[in-house]
Scaffold this motif. Sequence first.
Motif, PDB file in Angstrom:
ATOM      1  N   ARG A  69       0.837  -1.213   0.000  1.00  0.00           N
ATOM      2  CA  ARG A  69       0.000   0.000   0.000  1.00  0.00           C
ATOM      3  C   ARG A  69       0.864   1.251   0.000  1.00  0.00           C
ATOM      4  O   ARG A  69       0.534   2.257  -0.648  1.00  0.00           O
ATOM      5  CB  ARG A  69      -0.931  -0.025   1.216  1.00  0.00           C
ATOM      6  CG  ARG A  69      -2.085  -1.000   1.078  1.00  0.00           C
ATOM      7  CD  ARG A  69      -3.134  -0.765   2.151  1.00  0.00           C
ATOM      8  NE  ARG A  69      -2.649  -1.155   3.471  1.00  0.00           N
ATOM      9  CZ  ARG A  69      -2.825  -2.383   3.975  1.00  0.00           C
ATOM     10  NH1 ARG A  69      -3.440  -3.315   3.256  1.00  0.00           N
ATOM     11  NH2 ARG A  69      -2.362  -2.672   5.174  1.00  0.00           N
ATOM     12  N   THR A  70       2.002   1.203   0.720  1.00  0.00           N
ATOM     13  CA  THR A  70       2.908   2.355   0.735  1.00  0.00           C
ATOM     14  C   THR A  70       3.507   2.593  -0.648  1.00  0.00           C
ATOM     15  O   THR A  70       3.604   3.738  -1.116  1.00  0.00           O
ATOM     16  CB  THR A  70       4.037   2.110   1.752  1.00  0.00           C
ATOM     17  OG1 THR A  70       3.473   1.894   3.048  1.00  0.00           O
ATOM     18  CG2 THR A  70       4.977   3.303   1.803  1.00  0.00           C
ATOM     19  N   ALA A  71       3.892   1.498  -1.321  1.00  0.00           N
ATOM     20  CA  ALA A  71       4.470   1.635  -2.663  1.00  0.00           C
ATOM     21  C   ALA A  71       3.454   2.221  -3.636  1.00  0.00           C
ATOM     22  O   ALA A  71       3.797   3.080  -4.467  1.00  0.00           O
ATOM     23  CB  ALA A  71       4.956   0.270  -3.152  1.00  0.00           C
ATOM     24  N   GLY A 111       2.965   6.277  -5.822  1.00  0.00           N
ATOM     25  CA  GLY A 111       2.750   6.415  -7.257  1.00  0.00           C
ATOM     26  C   GLY A 111       3.377   5.333  -8.098  1.00  0.00           C
ATOM     27  O   GLY A 111       3.439   5.468  -9.335  1.00  0.00           O
ATOM     28  N   ARG A 112       3.835   4.227  -7.491  1.00  0.00           N
ATOM     29  CA  ARG A 112       4.406   3.128  -8.269  1.00  0.00           C
ATOM     30  C   ARG A 112       3.324   2.466  -9.114  1.00  0.00           C
ATOM     31  O   ARG A 112       2.199   2.269  -8.664  1.00  0.00           O
ATOM     32  CB  ARG A 112       5.030   2.087  -7.339  1.00  0.00           C
ATOM     33  CG  ARG A 112       6.229   2.597  -6.536  1.00  0.00           C
ATOM     34  CD  ARG A 112       7.451   2.719  -7.427  1.00  0.00           C
ATOM     35  NE  ARG A 112       8.594   3.234  -6.699  1.00  0.00           N
ATOM     36  CZ  ARG A 112       9.469   2.466  -6.048  1.00  0.00           C
ATOM     37  NH1 ARG A 112       9.293   1.164  -6.011  1.00  0.00           N
ATOM     38  NH2 ARG A 112      10.486   3.021  -5.425  1.00  0.00           N
ATOM     39  N   SER A 113       3.688   2.117 -10.326  1.00  0.00           N
ATOM     40  CA  SER A 113       2.737   1.441 -11.207  1.00  0.00           C
ATOM     41  C   SER A 113       2.528  -0.001 -10.745  1.00  0.00           C
ATOM     42  O   SER A 113       3.330  -0.548  -9.981  1.00  0.00           O
ATOM     43  CB  SER A 113       3.250   1.445 -12.645  1.00  0.00           C
ATOM     44  OG  SER A 113       4.443   0.673 -12.744  1.00  0.00           O
ATOM     45  N   GLN A 114       1.441  -0.586 -11.243  1.00  0.00           N
ATOM     46  CA  GLN A 114       1.138  -1.970 -10.860  1.00  0.00           C
ATOM     47  C   GLN A 114       2.255  -2.912 -11.280  1.00  0.00           C
ATOM     48  O   GLN A 114       2.630  -3.833 -10.545  1.00  0.00           O
ATOM     49  CB  GLN A 114      -0.182  -2.397 -11.511  1.00  0.00           C
ATOM     50  CG  GLN A 114      -0.634  -3.801 -11.158  1.00  0.00           C
ATOM     51  CD  GLN A 114      -1.279  -3.886  -9.798  1.00  0.00           C
ATOM     52  OE1 GLN A 114      -0.722  -3.397  -8.809  1.00  0.00           O
ATOM     53  NE2 GLN A 114      -2.455  -4.482  -9.732  1.00  0.00           N
TER      54      GLN A 114
END
Length: 307
Positions: free
Chosen positions: A206-208, A212-215
């Motif tokens: 959830r933090t990642a 704004g990290r992509s899937q």
Amino acid sequence: MWTYLARRILQAVPVLFGISIITFLLVYYLPADPARMYAGPSASVATVARIRHELGLDQPFWIQYIGYVGRVLHGDLRFSYRKQIAVTTLILQRIPYTFALTLGGVFVELALGLPIGIASAVGRGRWADRVGMFIALLGISAPPFWLGLLLLYWLGYLIPIFPLGGAGSPAHLVLPALTAGLGGAAWYARMMRSSTLEILSADYIRTARAKGRSQLMVILKHVLPNALNPIITMAGLDIPWFIGGVVLVERVFDWPGLGRLAVEAIETVDVPLILGTVIFTALVVVISGILIDVVQGLVDPRIRDNW
């Protein structure tokens, strides 16, 4: 790491001795007579007795076992009774085919199972999940010999893309590897789905995502490294299974593997060949277990702390 490896190797020695004793006991008390099998059904009693004496089969169990272990420690697995060839030579002739089928089967398992498992977990409850788990259920339920015959009929007879059997070229490997690997791919898909679902609910995922990290990046950088430990364990356990446990696949495709050699040895009561194939397979299992632990330690530093 070297201390850990030395400790594991020392622990493996009594395991191999135990397997050799149990196998030797089972062979020693077989209801069939190896000397009679060697001499043939029409041989006289005197001839069978002479062969039994020449092969040392009339000696007590412990004398036979100690003599055999002494020869094994010097690299001598004796000669096959039926084939009149050194057992070591027979095993070495079959190893390339067995390892080729093993690598091909494991590749099919991983190449199909891991993407299906991840896609099912990411699309949980949607069509991708349902289709992926349905395919996994089919793969688990299909008997290998039935699947092999089906692939032979479709891709070897109706659409003659691949050879119908035998060995000798990469094309001969495709259908046996598919047959051996599809069932395992189903298990990998289910395990990967469970591991991925558990990791996707973790706080650091959830933090990642909040950063704004992509899937795709979340899957590659955070999910895969943490989901690989059970996969590595399964892949390591699959290696010895492929070496000795794909006899039906080898029968269907006339593949000259080590499992088929072991079955032939049992059918003809070829004692040295039975012992040689069992001991070699046990050695591969032990080495695979050690390599699994080492690879897991390299992937996960937490495991290295327990070395």
